[in-house]
Design a protein around this motif. Structure first.
Motif, PDB file in Angstrom:
ATOM      1  N   TYR A 138     -19.382  20.278 -20.802  1.00  0.00           N
ATOM      2  CA  TYR A 138     -19.607  18.913 -21.274  1.00  0.00           C
ATOM      3  C   TYR A 138     -19.635  18.872 -22.789  1.00  0.00           C
ATOM      4  O   TYR A 138     -20.106  19.811 -23.438  1.00  0.00           O
ATOM      5  N   VAL A 181     -20.051  25.383 -19.165  1.00  0.00           N
ATOM      6  CA  VAL A 181     -20.719  25.727 -17.888  1.00  0.00           C
ATOM      7  C   VAL A 181     -20.060  26.968 -17.273  1.00  0.00           C
ATOM      8  O   VAL A 181     -20.733  27.929 -16.896  1.00  0.00           O
ATOM      9  N   PRO A 233     -24.726  29.085  -6.053  1.00  0.00           N
ATOM     10  CA  PRO A 233     -26.089  28.540  -5.998  1.00  0.00           C
ATOM     11  C   PRO A 233     -26.186  27.206  -6.742  1.00  0.00           C
ATOM     12  O   PRO A 233     -25.248  26.806  -7.425  1.00  0.00           O
ATOM     13  N   ASN A 234     -27.335  26.552  -6.621  1.00  0.00           N
ATOM     14  CA  ASN A 234     -27.555  25.284  -7.329  1.00  0.00           C
ATOM     15  C   ASN A 234     -27.335  25.465  -8.833  1.00  0.00           C
ATOM     16  O   ASN A 234     -27.774  26.473  -9.406  1.00  0.00           O
ATOM     17  N   ALA A 258     -24.713  26.084 -10.450  1.00  0.00           N
ATOM     18  CA  ALA A 258     -23.732  27.095 -10.844  1.00  0.00           C
ATOM     19  C   ALA A 258     -22.540  26.467 -11.560  1.00  0.00           C
ATOM     20  O   ALA A 258     -21.834  27.143 -12.309  1.00  0.00           O
ATOM     21  N   GLY A 259     -22.277  25.197 -11.292  1.00  0.00           N
ATOM     22  CA  GLY A 259     -21.150  24.540 -11.964  1.00  0.00           C
ATOM     23  C   GLY A 259     -20.055  24.095 -11.009  1.00  0.00           C
ATOM     24  O   GLY A 259     -18.937  23.782 -11.433  1.00  0.00           O
ATOM     25  N   LYS A 260     -20.352  24.008  -9.738  1.00  0.00           N
ATOM     26  CA  LYS A 260     -19.337  23.652  -8.733  1.00  0.00           C
ATOM     27  C   LYS A 260     -18.841  22.212  -8.971  1.00  0.00           C
ATOM     28  O   LYS A 260     -17.638  21.976  -9.004  1.00  0.00           O
ATOM     29  N   THR A 287     -19.090  20.422 -11.635  1.00  0.00           N
ATOM     30  CA  THR A 287     -18.415  20.332 -12.932  1.00  0.00           C
ATOM     31  C   THR A 287     -16.969  20.817 -12.793  1.00  0.00           C
ATOM     32  O   THR A 287     -16.039  20.196 -13.313  1.00  0.00           O
ATOM     33  N   GLU A 315     -19.310  18.767  -1.607  1.00  0.00           N
ATOM     34  CA  GLU A 315     -20.318  18.765  -0.536  1.00  0.00           C
ATOM     35  C   GLU A 315     -20.064  17.684   0.515  1.00  0.00           C
ATOM     36  O   GLU A 315     -20.927  16.824   0.746  1.00  0.00           O
ATOM     37  N   HIS A 373     -22.841  24.026   0.550  1.00  0.00           N
ATOM     38  CA  HIS A 373     -23.950  24.989   0.567  1.00  0.00           C
ATOM     39  C   HIS A 373     -24.076  25.631   1.938  1.00  0.00           C
ATOM     40  O   HIS A 373     -24.962  26.438   2.172  1.00  0.00           O
TER      41      HIS A 373
HETATM   42  N1  ATP Z   1     -23.385  15.321 -17.751  1.00  0.00           N
HETATM   43  C1  ATP Z   1     -23.833  16.539 -18.011  1.00  0.00           C
HETATM   44  N2  ATP Z   1     -24.070  16.913 -19.254  1.00  0.00           N
HETATM   45  C2  ATP Z   1     -24.523  18.149 -19.546  1.00  0.00           C
HETATM   46  N3  ATP Z   1     -24.772  19.085 -18.621  1.00  0.00           N
HETATM   47  C3  ATP Z   1     -24.564  18.767 -17.359  1.00  0.00           C
HETATM   48  C4  ATP Z   1     -24.086  17.484 -16.963  1.00  0.00           C
HETATM   49  N4  ATP Z   1     -23.960  17.462 -15.628  1.00  0.00           N
HETATM   50  C5  ATP Z   1     -24.357  18.680 -15.203  1.00  0.00           C
HETATM   51  N5  ATP Z   1     -24.694  19.465 -16.231  1.00  0.00           N
HETATM   52  C6  ATP Z   1     -25.165  20.862 -16.166  1.00  0.00           C
HETATM   53  O1  ATP Z   1     -24.091  21.695 -15.746  1.00  0.00           O
HETATM   54  C7  ATP Z   1     -24.568  22.745 -14.949  1.00  0.00           C
HETATM   55  C8  ATP Z   1     -23.762  22.771 -13.651  1.00  0.00           C
HETATM   56  O2  ATP Z   1     -24.062  21.616 -12.892  1.00  0.00           O
HETATM   57  P1  ATP Z   1     -23.253  21.250 -11.605  1.00  0.00           P
HETATM   58  O3  ATP Z   1     -23.730  19.939 -11.126  1.00  0.00           O
HETATM   59  O4  ATP Z   1     -21.817  21.421 -11.873  1.00  0.00           O
HETATM   60  O5  ATP Z   1     -23.718  22.435 -10.647  1.00  0.00           O
HETATM   61  P2  ATP Z   1     -23.514  22.569  -9.065  1.00  0.00           P
HETATM   62  O6  ATP Z   1     -23.068  23.965  -8.831  1.00  0.00           O
HETATM   63  O7  ATP Z   1     -22.652  21.489  -8.565  1.00  0.00           O
HETATM   64  O8  ATP Z   1     -24.997  22.400  -8.584  1.00  0.00           O
HETATM   65  P3  ATP Z   1     -25.597  21.876  -7.184  1.00  0.00           P
HETATM   66  O9  ATP Z   1     -25.244  22.911  -6.172  1.00  0.00           O
HETATM   67  O10 ATP Z   1     -27.053  21.839  -7.454  1.00  0.00           O
HETATM   68  O11 ATP Z   1     -24.993  20.537  -6.903  1.00  0.00           O
HETATM   69  C9  ATP Z   1     -26.038  22.498 -14.738  1.00  0.00           C
HETATM   70  O12 ATP Z   1     -26.734  23.345 -15.611  1.00  0.00           O
HETATM   71  C10 ATP Z   1     -26.220  21.053 -15.124  1.00  0.00           C
HETATM   72  O13 ATP Z   1     -27.483  20.839 -15.662  1.00  0.00           O
END
Ligand code: ATP
Length: 600
Positions: free
Chosen positions: A16, A26, A45-46, A48-50, A52, A173, A206
């Motif tokens: 971002y 990320v 895991p939660n 992780a950046g999936k 994004t 998801e 998940h």
């Molecule tokens: N708009 C944003 N601006 C800055 N950082 C962000 C933003 N959205 C998410 N993040 C950060 O990016 C990282 C990855 O988040 P992301 O939502 O991609 O993870 P995820 O693997 O999908 O998690 P989950 O399994 O919990 O849904 C996290 O540390 C989150 O805080």
């Protein structure tokens, strides 16, 4: 990595822009491919950046570096309208569909194809219909989106994405709100669509167990935010899945494809039973800290029989009627298990198999068949049924034995039948003891088959036994045999036969003693007295205890007769009119030196 077909990430960095000059990376340096015709699952895991990564692939965020291509074309640089025809996205955000019906929302999926007017043509309606059918959303089509449940809305959104007729389907998801069956169904559906429509399907989830079962290909974001890719089995075999998801309490079990709970002081267990039940059994035991092993000795042993279980630990067998009783037992046994384990352990299955093989080579009275898979159940009578039916089944058998012996005296037929039966069970059990295993032939898991003219067949569903008796001094093996042979088989058999004919108990216990001595004699002859010393000690101990005490006297090895009975087995009253080697009626000099019927 395969050719240009499908999605491809090269040196991709996602994240971002958090200020004019500031970026929050990320995931960096990503290289991966998702082929057309395949279901690719993104795991991690939660945080992780999936999401994004999926949003970047979808063109909702620009990549911070590197490229994302679809069939060789740069996706982020693709004009939005063209991208919308190639790629459909289902994200986790709630959609505000106002008063739209589900069908109207699905029809919006045609927007990239209909141009600015938005009028649907025949082909568009056909695509919408096909998408509704494929997502099994027909029953929802007429309902307002605002009134749908989360799971129902998910189904409608999937249909909308399909209506777009994309080459790539991205889903974040998609199963999050679905019940277990719908989740399996949805992933199965997406996999089928990937195959049938040559789609590239990429989704995050998940649901690790389901993903590993259904995915063709896995993208796994590890704890260090590196992207590992490969076939599910590859990542499991590499330990990559465990490295990401194992915790202090949970461990991914590659054999079951699920998680096993790690107990603090883990004991080991054997499980037996029908193929459909044993994985559940293993899961139930692992929840309470037991590690299921297939070879080697174990602390406990559980056999599924009918709707219940035989649970064994520390030399004791407990009958458990159902799953919740099993859970209670498993928890309780785990709590009470000494840190170093119980001295009496379940013998290694390979040792039990060796015991049975060695015993069978001694003679027909020593053989125990195992397993039910190849048995014709019709001819086999479960022993616990024989013991409990008040003599209904055995009355017929006694009559047949009487006819074969040429006697109409019930007591003679009962005595001969019981002596043969006692010998039939004592023989393999004493043979097991010669190899250090006390065989456990539980009446619920053992059946007999009459084979007239030869030793009755004996079959045990899941033969097992106790080992470690040599570590216990004194009477442990005799105690165990007392329970497993005398209490579990000989006593109920005598009780049920005495309902058919009130033969003297003293006589019948004399028969039982004679059967033990006969089996010992066979073992001493076949294996030698050194290899059977322990067996002799145990038989001597058993003969000193009630109900066998006082039935006769055991002589030294090689001495004839080996056992001097104090009662008569009545064999002399049969048409054959013979005398047995232990006969109480004849003076020692006239006793036959060879073993005569009905002894083994
Ligand atoms: N708009 C944003 N601006 C800055 N950082 C962000 C933003 N959205 C998410 N993040 C950060 O990016 C990282 C990855 O988040 P992301 O939502 O991609 O993870 P995820 O693997 O999908 O998690 P989950 O399994 O919990 O849904 C996290 O540390 C989150 O805080």
């Amino acid at each position: 990595m395969s050719g240009p077909d499908g999605l491809r990430l090269d040196a991709l960095t996602v994240g971002y822009r958090t200020g004019r000059r500031r970026v929050a990376e990320v995931l960096t340096g990503l290289a991966a491919a998702a082929a057309r015709g395949e279901l690719t699952v993104l795991l991690g895991p939660n945080g992780a950046g999936k999401s994004t990564l999926l949003r970047t692939v979808a063109g909702l965020h620009p990549p911070l570096a590197g490229t994302v291509t679809l069939d060789g074309a740069d996706l982020p640089r693709m004009p939005a309208a063209r991208r919308a025809r190639r790629l459909a996205v289902v994200l986790t955000e709630r959609v505000d569909a106002g008063l739209l019906s589900a069908r109207e929302l699905i029809e919006l999926g045609r927007h990239p194809h209909t141009g600015s007017g938005g009028t649907l043509r025949r082909g568009d309606h056909a695509a919408v219909g096909a998408a509704i059918a494929a997502a099994r959303a027909g029953h929802l089509a007429g309902r307002r989106v605002a009134e749908l449940s989360d799971g129902e809305r998910q189904r409608v959104l999937t249909a909308r994405a399909l209506a777009q007729q994309p080459s790539v389907l991205l889903l974040d998801e998609p199963g999050a709100f679905l019940d277990a069956t719908s989740r399996v169904e949805l992933l199965g559906l997406l996999r089928r669509l990937a195959r049938e429509q040559n789609l590239c399907v990429l989704l995050s989830t998940h649901d690790l167990e389901l993903a590993l079962r259904l995915a063709d290909h896995v993208w796994l974001v590890d704890r260090h935010r590196r992207l590992r890719t490969g076939a599910p089995e590859q990542l499991v075999a590499d330990g990559a899945v465990s490295a990401v998801f194992d915790t202090a309490e949970l461990s991914f079990d590659p054999r079951s494809g699920g998680f096993a709970l790690l107990g603090s002081a883990t004991g080991t267990a054997h499980v037996h039973g029908p193929r459909a039940t044993t994985p559940l059994l293993a899961r139930a035991l692992s929840r309470h800290g037991w590690t299921v092993v297939t070879d080697g000795p174990a602390d406990v042993d559980v056999t599924a029989i009918g709707s219940g279980f035989l649970a064994r630990a520390d030399g004791r067998t407990t009958r458990l009627p159902g799953w919740s009783d099993l859970a209670g037992w498993a928890r309780d046994r785990h709590t009470r298990r000494p840190a170093e384990g119980w001295p009496l352990r379940r013998a290694a299955p390979s040792d039990v198999a060796d015991c049975l093989r060695a015993a069978a080579s001694i003679g027909a009275y020593f053989a125990v068949e195992s397993g039910w898979d190849d048995a014709d159940p019709a001819g086999w009578r479960p022993l616990d049924e024989l013991y409990r039916d008040g003599g209904k089944t055995l009355a017929g058998v006694v009559e047949t034995v009487g006819q074969r012996l040429g006697t109409d005296e019930l007591r003679v037929a009962v005595s001969v039948l019981q002596l043969g039966f006692a010998a039939r069970l004592a023989s393999p059990m004493l043979a097991g003891l010669a190899r250090g295993v006390v065989l456990d032939l539980d009446p619920a898991d053992v059946a007999v088959q009459s084979r007239f003219g030869e030793a009755p067949g004996l079959r045990c569903g899941s033969p097992g036994g106790w080992a470690g008796t040599e570590r216990l001094h004194g009477a442990a093996p005799a105690d165990l045999l007392g329970e497993l042979l005398v209490d579990a088989h000989l006593a109920p058999m005598i009780a049920v036969l005495r309902r058919i004919s009130p033969v003297s108990e003293r006589l019948l216990w004399g028969n039982a003693a004679s059967a033990l001595a006969g089996a010992l004699r066979m073992l001493e002859t076949n294996l030698g007295t050194a290899a059977t010393r322990r067996v002799r000690i145990v038989v001597e101990q058993l003969l000193e205890r009630p109900p066998l005490a006082g039935t006769g006297a055991l002589a030294a090895p090689g001495v004839t007769p080996l056992f001097r009975r104090r009662s008569c087995c009545l064999y002399y009253r049969t048409a054959v009119g013979g005398h047995c080697a232990d006969c109480a009626l004849l003076p020692a000099a006239r006793r036959p030196s060879r073993v005569a019927d009905p002894h083994p």
